[in-house]
Design a protein around this motif. Structure first.
Motif, short mmCIF file in Angstrom:
data_model
loop_
_atom_site.label_atom_id
_atom_site.label_comp_id
_atom_site.label_asym_id
_atom_site.label_seq_id
_atom_site.Cartn_x
_atom_site.Cartn_y
_atom_site.Cartn_z
N GLN A 112 1.77 3.59 8.62
CA GLN A 112 0.88 2.44 8.56
C GLN A 112 1.38 1.43 9.59
N GLY A 138 -0.62 -4.85 3.84
CA GLY A 138 -1.05 -4.28 2.58
C GLY A 138 -2.47 -3.76 2.60
N ASN A 139 -3.01 -3.50 3.81
CA ASN A 139 -4.41 -3.09 3.89
C ASN A 139 -4.57 -1.57 3.88
N GLY A 140 -3.49 -0.84 4.04
CA GLY A 140 -3.55 0.61 3.89
C GLY A 140 -4.10 1.38 5.07
N LEU A 158 1.10 7.83 0.07
CA LEU A 158 -0.30 7.62 -0.28
C LEU A 158 -1.01 8.97 -0.33
N SER A 196 0.86 -1.18 0.00
CA SER A 196 0.00 0.00 0.00
C SER A 196 0.89 1.23 0.00
#
Length: 763
Positions: A735, A741-743, A691, A616
């Motif tokens: 994070q 990888g779930n953000g 992000l 992510s």
């Protein structure tokens, strides 16, 4: 040299225009604003700094430095190092999480994620380098001034000043004056704060000064976190036995308690109420809703709680011994400092840290008198430190434990000289050689989906780094109050270690800075305009982030642990303009604007995904698992992430601070001062994940105050309000379960709207 030439060309053009401004104004018939000698002054005050290790006017120092007087700090309500952000636009300081503030200066800084991290911007208290980042807290009381030095300080300052330095200089004992003052402050969030000092002359050759501070404030977050509880004290003894000798002894102590800081989910759980803490049921529900189903522990058992705390203690003692020879002044500063940290914080997983750090240092400088064309300074520096820390990072899915002992020894020799070629032209050159040796013994381990503590493996390392840093510069008086200067300087920050059975060392970082600036006073000392353009080349920058490290375990050969690694190259360019205008004896306008254009030209790192999901991140990536040895256990994966071309974090392109102050004078001699300022910032990235949801958008934050001063200046009362807009500003983000990888993203946010009353009495 081409970079410096380009900077110089633009700098000279602006400087020549500025140097003619006063003459143009007078020829156009603009009257002088000076008042008679016995009337109130309309001229700007002179500020004396010691940025170059000798006293000189701020306007005569041919370097980029901002200075804030102690009175200005008090009036602006600066009570913590992070508050400097709104006063100096080139500085971005994230509030302390677990007692560790993150300092960035012109885009250069460090996300200090563990007890062994060191800042790229040196923090110096009363001339003593403070190694542990948490040591920057609890010092803003009875302060004479704060100096912000921009760019590498590779010839005159202690360790790790590749990005600049923050110098906090307390008030010192005075031989000829018995004085005292006390301030009491109350405000929202049940703020109760008091500070005081007393200065006692013991004789015509000795004086004692004692000062202290106590603060108690409830937390800004809904679960009680982001509170502030602390007690601090400082005691100084000044001795001047002869005209040639001066000895000042100082000891200080600070205790930070309370619940401490925590992160909030970002984007916010409730857009109408950003200050929802991690232990709030709404945050807990949102956290588990965002985790992969296979990883979700029972939220009734494993979740952020309200039992977080801070119990950190800092104390130190040092001496400043000076002796005046006929040709030079000798200064010797021996110092000892100790940091004991004990805290539990949530983000929303738990971070539990206990550490004990002890540092010893001694610096000896010999500086010339300024009676000849040549002025010089030479010195030696010795520093040693021992840090032992136990760190437990638990996301309730993975748990990592790192227990390490770090030993550091640094020796350096430095010098700088300036030669006046003519009455108006001066050349400067300086250098520093640094020898640093670090050793670390570590035990560490990681477990996944297990309620049991992980098994620990051991690793010991020792490394030596040598570095030579230098500076060359030239400055020229274009007019009696117009100074043009140009500098090239380099900075160095030593490498170190992180926990891993495999590669576990990061290398030093280096910065080369080109700068051209000018400092000007016009119109009878009522207008001040200082400008600097800069161009930085940043190599092997050290960053902290979650990365795959080798554990030595057959079941979990890799695990995500906060590490420090080098990321290649970046460049940072920009300019800064500082302006002050004393329009009348009662009106002062200030404006500071900084433009920063930063870009990573080479930035790659590794990303560990526990379940093999794509990372992510907002950067390009490729799956690099096939080349890993030993291979990760399926279905986990290691990705190579390329963030080249991205800007630096905590480096907004535009920042500005605009202020206005007016004094109302009454017939009885009393006065009322009304002041307001606004800090403006463009958007900026708050994390190396890049992000879009981690971007802090552009914002403005305003403050206002009203102060009544009694006629005899023996007491005053101030009413203030800060962050009038009630902005929830993100200072940094991460994070906490990046490996899934779930953000899910969490952020450290600045204080909401605060207001209160502050009363001061003086003797």
């Amino acid at each position: 040299m081409r970079k410096l030439t380009r900077l110089a060309t633009s700098g000279v053009a602006i400087a020549l225009a500025c140097s003619n401004l006063d003459a143009v104004a007078q020829s156009a018939g603009v009257p002088s604003t000076a008042t008679p000698a016995n009337g109130p002054t309309t001229q700007l005050d002179e500020i004396v700094v010691t940025a170059e290790r000798r006293e000189q006017s701020l306007q005569n120092a041919p370097i980029a430095v901002s200075a804030l007087a102690g009175t200005a700090l008090r009036d602006s309500g600066v009570a913590d190092v992070s508050d400097l952000t709104r006063s100096v636009p080139s500085v971005v300081i994230a509030p302390a999480v677990g007692g560790v503030p993150q300092i960035y200066l012109r885009g250069v800084g460090t996300f200090a994620s563990n007890a062994y991290a060191e800042q790229s911007v040196a923090f110096n208290l009363d001339g003593v380098y403070i190694s542990r980042p948490a040591g920057a807290n609890g010092v803003f009381y009875d302060v004479q001034r704060v100096e912000v030095l921009k760019g590498p300080q590779g010839t005159l300052y202690g360790r790790n000043a590749s990005g600049g330095a923050l110098n906090v200089l307390p008030e010192t004992p005075q031989l000829d004056k018995l004085s005292a003052a006390a301030t009491l402050e109350i405000g929202n969030y049940d703020l109760r704060k008091g500070d005081a000092y007393v200065n006692v002359p013991l004789s015509d050759k000795a004086a004692l000064r004692a000062s202290g501070m106590v603060i108690d404030r409830k937390g800004y977050l809904s679960d009680g976190y982001n509170d502030d509880k602390g007690q601090a004290g400082r005691l100084q003894l000044l001795l001047e036995p002869t005209e040639d000798w001066r000895v000042r002894l100082s000891g200080d102590y600070y205790h930070r308690g309370g619940k401490g800081s925590a992160f909030v989910q970002y984007p916010f759980v409730d857009s109408d109420n950003p200050w929802i803490g991690p232990a709030d049921s709404r945050s807990v529900a949102a956290y588990y809703a965002g985790l992969p189903a296979v990883s979700a522990y029972n939220p009734l058992i494993s979740n952020a709680k309200t039992d977080g705390f801070v119990d950190n203690q800092f104390w130190g003692t040092h001496a400043e011994i000076t002796h005046d020879f006929s040709f030079a002044t000798l200064t010797i500063i021996p110092a000892y400092r100790q940091v004991e940290e004990d805290y539990l914080t949530y983000a929303p997983g738990s971070t539990r840290v206990t550490s004990d750090g002890k540092q010893k240092s001694i610096e000896a400088r010999l500086s010339s008198r300024e009676s000849s064309p040549l002025t010089w300074l030479a010195g030696v520096y010795y520093f040693t430190e021992d840090v032992a820390a136990n760190q437990d990072y638990n996301s309730w899915v993975t748990e990592s434990i790192v227990d390490s002992k770090l030993t550091d020894e640094t020796m350096a020799a430095f010098g700088q000289l300036t030669y006046a070629v003519t009455d108006r032209l001066r050349l400067t050159g300086g250098g520093r050689f640094t020898h640093e040796e670090k050793s670390q013994d570590s035990q560490f381990g990681t477990s996944v989906f297990s309620p049991l503590k992980p098994d620990l493996v051991s690793r010991a390392d020792d490394r030596i780094w040598n570095a030579a840093t230098w500076k060359v510069g030239v400055d020229y008086d274009l007019a009696p109050q117009s100074l043009l200067y140009a500098n090239i300087g380099t900075g160095f920050k030593a490498g170190g270690f992180y926990a891993s059975v495999g590669p576990d060392t990061y290398n030093p970082e280096h910065l080369t800075a080109y700068s051209v600036g000018m400092k000007n006073r016009f119109l009878d000392n009522t207008v001040q305009i200082n400008v600097e353009a800069f161009d930085y080349e940043y190599r092997d920058q050290q960053i902290n982030y979650l990365a795959p490290t080798v554990t030595g375990s057959s079941s979990n050969p890799y695990a995500p642990i906060f590490v420090t690694q080098n990321v290649g190259r970046s460049r940072i360019r920009g300019f800064e303009v500082e302006g002050r205008w004393k329009a009348t004896a009662q009106d002062l306008l200030t404006a500071t604007v900084q433009y920063t254009d930063s870009r990573y030209t080479s930035f790659t790192y590794s990303y560990f995904s526990t379940f093999g999901a794509p990372p992510s991140v907002g950067c390009a990536y490729t799956n690099a698992s096939a080349g890993a040895s030993p291979a990760p256990v399926a279905p986990s994966a290691i990705y190579s992430v390329n963030c080249s071309g991205k800007p630096a974090t905590n480096a907004p392109r535009w920042t500005a601070n605009l202020g206005y102050e007016h004094e109302f004078a009454f017939a009885d001699g009393s006065g009322l001062t009304a002041a307001a300022d606004v800090y403006l910032s463009a958007s900026y990235d708050t994390s190396y994940d890049y992000l879009s949801k981690q971007v802090q958008g552009g914002y403005h934050m305003s403050n206002a105050r009203l102060t009544y001063n009694a006629a005899d200046d023996r007491w005053s009362v101030t009413a203030y309000i800060n962050n009038i807009e009630n902005q929830a500003v993100v200072a940094s983000s991460l994070q906490p379960n990046q490996a899934f990888g779930n953000g899910l993203n969490y952020a450290n946010i600045r204080a909401p709207r605060t207001y209160g009353l502050r009363a001061t009495v003086k003797y």
